[in-house]
Design a protein around this motif. Structure first.
Motif, short mmCIF file in Angstrom:
data_model
loop_
_atom_site.label_atom_id
_atom_site.label_comp_id
_atom_site.label_asym_id
_atom_site.label_seq_id
_atom_site.Cartn_x
_atom_site.Cartn_y
_atom_site.Cartn_z
N ILE A 50 40.44 48.97 40.02
CA ILE A 50 40.75 48.35 41.25
C ILE A 50 40.24 48.94 42.39
O ILE A 50 40.88 49.93 42.66
CB ILE A 50 41.99 47.58 41.58
N GLY A 51 39.21 48.46 43.18
CA GLY A 51 38.73 49.52 44.17
C GLY A 51 37.16 49.10 44.16
O GLY A 51 36.82 48.18 43.65
N CYS A 52 36.38 49.93 45.07
CA CYS A 52 34.99 49.52 45.18
C CYS A 52 34.25 49.47 43.86
O CYS A 52 33.21 48.74 43.77
CB CYS A 52 34.25 50.54 46.06
N ALA A 53 34.70 50.28 42.90
CA ALA A 53 34.08 50.31 41.64
C ALA A 53 34.51 49.16 40.45
O ALA A 53 34.20 49.21 39.31
CB ALA A 53 34.41 51.78 40.89
N VAL A 54 34.98 48.15 41.09
CA VAL A 54 35.88 47.08 40.26
C VAL A 54 34.78 46.27 39.29
O VAL A 54 34.98 46.24 38.06
CB VAL A 54 36.63 46.09 41.13
N HIS A 69 45.75 47.77 39.69
CA HIS A 69 45.51 48.85 40.37
C HIS A 69 46.62 49.85 40.06
O HIS A 69 47.84 49.68 40.31
CB HIS A 69 45.66 48.33 41.87
N GLY A 70 46.02 51.10 40.05
CA GLY A 70 46.84 52.25 39.90
C GLY A 70 47.21 52.58 38.28
O GLY A 70 47.69 53.67 37.95
N ARG A 71 47.04 51.39 37.33
CA ARG A 71 47.51 51.51 36.13
C ARG A 71 46.58 51.94 34.96
O ARG A 71 47.06 51.83 33.83
CB ARG A 71 48.21 50.34 35.68
N PRO A 72 45.49 52.48 35.38
CA PRO A 72 44.48 52.67 34.37
C PRO A 72 45.06 53.96 33.23
O PRO A 72 44.82 53.70 32.05
CB PRO A 72 43.39 53.54 35.06
N ALA A 73 45.82 54.91 33.70
CA ALA A 73 46.38 55.62 32.75
C ALA A 73 47.51 54.98 31.88
O ALA A 73 47.31 55.47 30.69
CB ALA A 73 47.12 56.88 33.61
N ALA A 74 48.19 53.95 32.28
CA ALA A 74 49.03 53.24 31.31
C ALA A 74 48.32 52.38 30.19
O ALA A 74 48.53 52.61 29.11
CB ALA A 74 50.03 52.33 31.83
N ILE A 102 49.98 57.42 41.07
CA ILE A 102 50.26 58.57 40.59
C ILE A 102 51.26 58.99 39.70
O ILE A 102 51.17 59.90 38.76
CB ILE A 102 50.64 59.44 42.02
N ALA A 103 52.26 58.18 39.75
CA ALA A 103 53.32 58.45 38.49
C ALA A 103 52.31 58.18 37.03
O ALA A 103 52.79 59.11 36.26
CB ALA A 103 54.37 57.17 38.47
N GLU A 104 51.73 57.07 36.82
CA GLU A 104 50.99 56.98 35.56
C GLU A 104 50.12 58.05 35.39
O GLU A 104 49.91 58.65 34.33
CB GLU A 104 50.22 55.75 35.69
N THR A 105 49.26 58.57 36.52
CA THR A 105 48.38 59.60 36.49
C THR A 105 49.17 60.73 35.93
O THR A 105 48.62 61.43 34.96
CB THR A 105 47.73 59.83 37.83
N LEU A 106 50.14 61.10 36.47
CA LEU A 106 50.83 62.56 36.24
C LEU A 106 51.47 62.58 34.71
O LEU A 106 51.26 63.51 34.08
CB LEU A 106 51.67 63.16 37.40
N HIS A 107 52.33 61.52 34.42
CA HIS A 107 52.81 61.35 33.18
C HIS A 107 51.74 61.45 32.17
O HIS A 107 51.79 62.29 31.09
CB HIS A 107 53.66 60.12 33.07
#
Ligand SMILES: Cc1ncc(C[n+]2csc(CCOP(=O)(O)OP(=O)(O)O)c2C)c(N)n1
Lengths: 243, 67
Positions: A50-54, A69-74, A102-107
């Motif tokens: 989610i963002g300009c590259a959607v 948004h923010g959950r690609p890593a999960a 950031i939580a999903e990314t780091l874990h």
């Protein structure tokens, strides 16, 4: 006369929806060139953020999917664990990757999930109109820091690559930039290395690409390389951090 | 002999290629594409060395280089 440089066949016929001079386009181009060089354009799967590259999936020939948004890593963790042989790129903005996600990314990085994160760091939330992100530079003017970002109120700059490089699991962590031909070639090499690691030995890799946002920086695209060299890269130095 | 061909479908006229051309052969053209962008053009083609810097710099993969 023979062509010595042409449009990658992994790019679709569509023109990208990115603004003139936006280096998101450069990143997409490089991913396509690398996929062609590695011969994986039929296998590679890319996660559009989610963002300009959607609309990323529209610009490339390979398959894509999305995540909140923010959950690609999960979402990417689920995809990669059930399809371990499919090369996977999580393509994320800095807001997506370093703020809400950031939580999903780091874990995921700390677990060493077997995908490659390509993070486009343009120091703002591009799509929503240029609000400040955790990557916004001290003093930088944005729509939510109209007199310049005050770190005492809004927090200091989060350098995600350095945090991820401090974990044991990641195999390759690097920061590159897209503002000169020399840096673009280095960034391409880094994307290639990350994908080779993912395919040949497995494991997590993170490639941060310093990028421009001429529209929200309110800057002529022609002036962005100089600004990036003189200001942005002082805060975000390029180079390999791990592996 | 060398030259570049700029595809008006993809060029958005951002001008990022202008400064990287060692000979300064690229500039904004006088034609506008379907999206309304005044796309780039190459002048003095005979001076082009096919160094590819413009094509590497072009975000939109609009430039093909011939040699
Ligand atoms: C859960 C959720 N919160 C907020 C939004 C609104 N939103 C859409 S894109 C975006 C910011 C994207 O910024 P970044 O990840 O840096 O990518 P860029 O657009 O700069 O490429 C936000 C906050 C959303 N779509 N979903």
């Amino acid at each position: 006369m023979e062509s010595v440089y042409q449009r990658s066949k992994a790019l679709s016929a569509a023109s990208t929806s990115f603004c003139p001079g936006c280096m998101h386009s450069t990143a997409v181009k490089l991913i396509c060139e690398v996929s062609e060089e590695l011969g994986i354009q039929d296998d590679l799967v890319i996660m559009a953020p989610i963002g300009c590259a959607v609309y990323l999936g529209v610009f490339v020939q390979f398959d894509s999917f999305g995540a909140p948004h923010g959950r690609p890593a999960a979402t990417g963790t689920g995809f990669k664990r059930s399809n371990p042989d499919v090369p996977l790129i999580l393509y994320q903005g800095d807001g997506d990757c370093a703020s809400i996600g950031i939580a999903e990314t780091l874990h995921a990085a700390n677990r060493g999930e077997g995908f490659t994160v390509i993070m486009i760091n343009n120091q703002v939330y591009g799509m929503t109109g240029g609000q400040a992100a955790p990557t916004t530079l001290p003093g930088q003017k944005t729509t939510t820091s109209q007199y310049g970002k005050i770190t005492e109120d809004m927090g200091d700059v989060i350098k995600l690559a350095e945090i991820i490089a401090s974990f044991n699991a990641p195999k390759y962590v690097t920061r590159q930039s897209l503002h000169t031909p020399k840096n673009i070639l280095a960034a391409k090499k880094a994307i290639k290395k990350a994908l080779e690691i993912q395919i040949n030995e497995g494991g997590y890799s993170y490639v941060e690409l310093m990028s421009s946002c001429p529209t929200n920086w309110k800057m002529d695209p022609k002036d962005t390389p100089k600004y990036m060299e003189e200001v942005v890269l002082k805060e975000f130095p390029v180079g390999d951090l791990k592996g | 002999m060398a030259k570049v061909v700029i595809d008006p479908v993809y060029c958005k006229g951002c001008g990022l290629c202008f400064a990287v051309c060692p000979k300064g052969l690229l500039k904004t053209g006088d034609k506008v594409n379907a999206k309304g962008y005044a796309y780039a053009m190459q002048e003095n083609e005979e001076q082009c060395t096919a160094c590819k810097l413009c094509a590497i710099m072009c975000p939109d993969a609009a430039i093909t280089v011939y040699k």
